[in-house]
Design a protein around this motif. Sequence first.
Motif, PDB file in Angstrom:
ATOM      1  N   ILE A 129      -5.784  -0.830  -5.454  1.00  0.00           N
ATOM      2  CA  ILE A 129      -5.277   0.435  -5.993  1.00  0.00           C
ATOM      3  C   ILE A 129      -6.375   1.486  -6.007  1.00  0.00           C
ATOM      4  CG2 ILE A 129      -4.251   1.544  -8.011  1.00  0.00           C
ATOM      5  CD1 ILE A 129      -3.116  -1.251  -8.744  1.00  0.00           C
ATOM      6  N   GLY A 130      -7.572   1.080  -6.449  1.00  0.00           N
ATOM      7  CA  GLY A 130      -8.699   2.017  -6.485  1.00  0.00           C
ATOM      8  C   GLY A 130      -9.063   2.529  -5.107  1.00  0.00           C
ATOM      9  N   ASN A 131      -9.014   1.650  -4.118  1.00  0.00           N
ATOM     10  CA  ASN A 131      -9.342   2.061  -2.744  1.00  0.00           C
ATOM     11  C   ASN A 131      -8.325   3.053  -2.199  1.00  0.00           C
ATOM     12  OD1 ASN A 131     -11.571   0.387  -2.723  1.00  0.00           O
ATOM     13  ND2 ASN A 131     -10.518  -1.309  -1.726  1.00  0.00           N
ATOM     14  N   ILE A 132      -7.054   2.854  -2.560  1.00  0.00           N
ATOM     15  CA  ILE A 132      -6.027   3.798  -2.109  1.00  0.00           C
ATOM     16  C   ILE A 132      -6.151   5.109  -2.879  1.00  0.00           C
ATOM     17  CG2 ILE A 132      -3.533   4.225  -2.008  1.00  0.00           C
ATOM     18  CD1 ILE A 132      -3.166   1.229  -1.566  1.00  0.00           C
ATOM     19  N   ARG A 133      -6.486   5.015  -4.159  1.00  0.00           N
ATOM     20  CA  ARG A 133      -6.614   6.222  -4.981  1.00  0.00           C
ATOM     21  C   ARG A 133      -7.756   7.117  -4.486  1.00  0.00           C
ATOM     22  NH1 ARG A 133      -4.524   7.474  -9.966  1.00  0.00           N
ATOM     23  NH2 ARG A 133      -3.830   5.332 -10.387  1.00  0.00           N
ATOM     24  N   ASP A 134      -8.887   6.491  -4.109  1.00  0.00           N
ATOM     25  CA  ASP A 134     -10.018   7.304  -3.628  1.00  0.00           C
ATOM     26  C   ASP A 134     -10.078   7.366  -2.101  1.00  0.00           C
ATOM     27  OD1 ASP A 134     -11.073   4.857  -2.812  1.00  0.00           O
ATOM     28  OD2 ASP A 134     -12.375   4.667  -4.563  1.00  0.00           O
ATOM     29  N   ARG A 135      -9.003   6.872  -1.454  1.00  0.00           N
ATOM     30  CA  ARG A 135      -8.824   6.983  -0.001  1.00  0.00           C
ATOM     31  C   ARG A 135      -9.928   6.284   0.789  1.00  0.00           C
ATOM     32  NH1 ARG A 135      -4.766  10.155   1.127  1.00  0.00           N
ATOM     33  NH2 ARG A 135      -5.343  10.290   3.323  1.00  0.00           N
ATOM     34  N   PRO A 192       0.810  -1.230   0.000  1.00  0.00           N
ATOM     35  CA  PRO A 192       0.000   0.000   0.000  1.00  0.00           C
ATOM     36  C   PRO A 192       0.836   1.270   0.000  1.00  0.00           C
ATOM     37  CG  PRO A 192      -0.932  -1.601   1.510  1.00  0.00           C
ATOM     38  CD  PRO A 192       0.399  -2.148   1.079  1.00  0.00           C
ATOM     39  N   ASP A 193       1.980   1.260   0.714  1.00  0.00           N
ATOM     40  CA  ASP A 193       2.856   2.434   0.743  1.00  0.00           C
ATOM     41  C   ASP A 193       3.438   2.697  -0.651  1.00  0.00           C
ATOM     42  OD1 ASP A 193       2.363   2.617   3.425  1.00  0.00           O
ATOM     43  OD2 ASP A 193       4.238   1.690   4.055  1.00  0.00           O
ATOM     44  N   GLY A 194       3.845   1.634  -1.339  1.00  0.00           N
ATOM     45  CA  GLY A 194       4.386   1.786  -2.685  1.00  0.00           C
ATOM     46  C   GLY A 194       3.341   2.268  -3.672  1.00  0.00           C
ATOM     47  N   ILE A 195       2.116   1.744  -3.544  1.00  0.00           N
ATOM     48  CA  ILE A 195       1.023   2.177  -4.421  1.00  0.00           C
ATOM     49  C   ILE A 195       0.734   3.660  -4.205  1.00  0.00           C
ATOM     50  CG2 ILE A 195      -1.445   1.889  -4.904  1.00  0.00           C
ATOM     51  CD1 ILE A 195      -1.091  -1.063  -4.047  1.00  0.00           C
ATOM     52  N   ALA A 196       0.673   4.066  -2.937  1.00  0.00           N
ATOM     53  CA  ALA A 196       0.383   5.467  -2.610  1.00  0.00           C
ATOM     54  C   ALA A 196       1.454   6.392  -3.182  1.00  0.00           C
ATOM     55  CB  ALA A 196       0.277   5.644  -1.096  1.00  0.00           C
ATOM     56  N   TRP A 197       2.708   5.953  -3.177  1.00  0.00           N
ATOM     57  CA  TRP A 197       3.800   6.777  -3.711  1.00  0.00           C
ATOM     58  C   TRP A 197       3.637   6.993  -5.211  1.00  0.00           C
ATOM     59  CZ3 TRP A 197       7.629   6.739  -7.305  1.00  0.00           C
ATOM     60  CH2 TRP A 197       8.681   7.634  -7.146  1.00  0.00           C
ATOM     61  N   ILE A 198       3.311   5.927  -5.935  1.00  0.00           N
ATOM     62  CA  ILE A 198       3.140   6.057  -7.381  1.00  0.00           C
ATOM     63  C   ILE A 198       1.952   6.957  -7.702  1.00  0.00           C
ATOM     64  CG2 ILE A 198       2.626   4.814  -9.512  1.00  0.00           C
ATOM     65  CD1 ILE A 198       4.092   2.410  -8.379  1.00  0.00           C
ATOM     66  N   ILE A 199       0.853   6.778  -6.983  1.00  0.00           N
ATOM     67  CA  ILE A 199      -0.336   7.602  -7.218  1.00  0.00           C
ATOM     68  C   ILE A 199      -0.037   9.069  -6.950  1.00  0.00           C
ATOM     69  CG2 ILE A 199      -2.654   8.111  -6.340  1.00  0.00           C
ATOM     70  CD1 ILE A 199      -3.025   5.109  -5.901  1.00  0.00           C
ATOM     71  N   LYS A 200       0.739   9.339  -5.906  1.00  0.00           N
ATOM     72  CA  LYS A 200       1.052  10.715  -5.538  1.00  0.00           C
ATOM     73  C   LYS A 200       2.018  11.365  -6.519  1.00  0.00           C
ATOM     74  CE  LYS A 200       3.137  13.488  -1.830  1.00  0.00           C
ATOM     75  NZ  LYS A 200       3.763  13.448  -0.474  1.00  0.00           N
ATOM     76  N   ASN A 201       3.063  10.634  -6.916  1.00  0.00           N
ATOM     77  CA  ASN A 201       4.113  11.218  -7.744  1.00  0.00           C
ATOM     78  C   ASN A 201       3.920  11.002  -9.234  1.00  0.00           C
ATOM     79  OD1 ASN A 201       6.365  12.151  -5.692  1.00  0.00           O
ATOM     80  ND2 ASN A 201       5.640  10.176  -4.951  1.00  0.00           N
TER      81      ASN A 201
END
Length: 227
Positions: free
Chosen positions: A126-132, A97-106
């Motif tokens: 990925i979708g859940n992390i993208r829409d928080r 999840p931390d790696g996914i969040a980094w890619i989505i952010k950057n």
Amino acid sequence: MPSATASWLVDNSSLSFRQIADFCGLHVLEVQAIADETASTKLTGRDPIRAGELTHEEIEKGQADENYDLKMHKAPDPMTRTKGPRYTPVSKRQDKPDGIAWIIKNHPEVSDGAISKLIGTTRNTIGNIRDRTHWNMANIQPKDPVTLGLTTQRELDAAVAKAQKEAGTTAEVTDANLAHDRDALINELRKEREQAAADAEAALKAEEEGEDTRPEIVPGIKDPFAR
């Protein structure tokens, strides 16, 4: 599979949920859901002793001390894949999840499918992390997936470049900004050089005319140690 291993440990040992979660790379709530049989799918237990990942002695140590962290006897045999998401060792799965969040952010231009292939996760996650809306969102911290060992720099760069090309993003804007910054720096250095030359010329002229050019320590008193 970590969930299947957790299911076996729940059914065949008195280890705490925390011990099982840490060993399997799961969240303690996931282990509790397996124990309560409220998980989304019914799991068939996977014996970690038969797989060579744990020993009876190691389990007994954990059962005797709930603060004891189980030590893996042998890492799971890597799975050979030609298609599908990449295999990620159990010890690194909690970092996904931390790696996914980094890619989505950057690199928000990278698609969910590309992230899934890079890190080896599902599009739903990925979708859940993208829409928080991820269940553990409060504890997710964006971290470079290359540093975490989830992918390689070459694969990440290739995915980003492909996404930028498909999105029509070019490097011209960045190059233009760099060119502007470079010109500004050159102009600033030129002005500093011209000012230094002018100051040196003025000091030389004042010295030739016999003027005391030493700096003043206080108004009216020159620095006796300056030349």
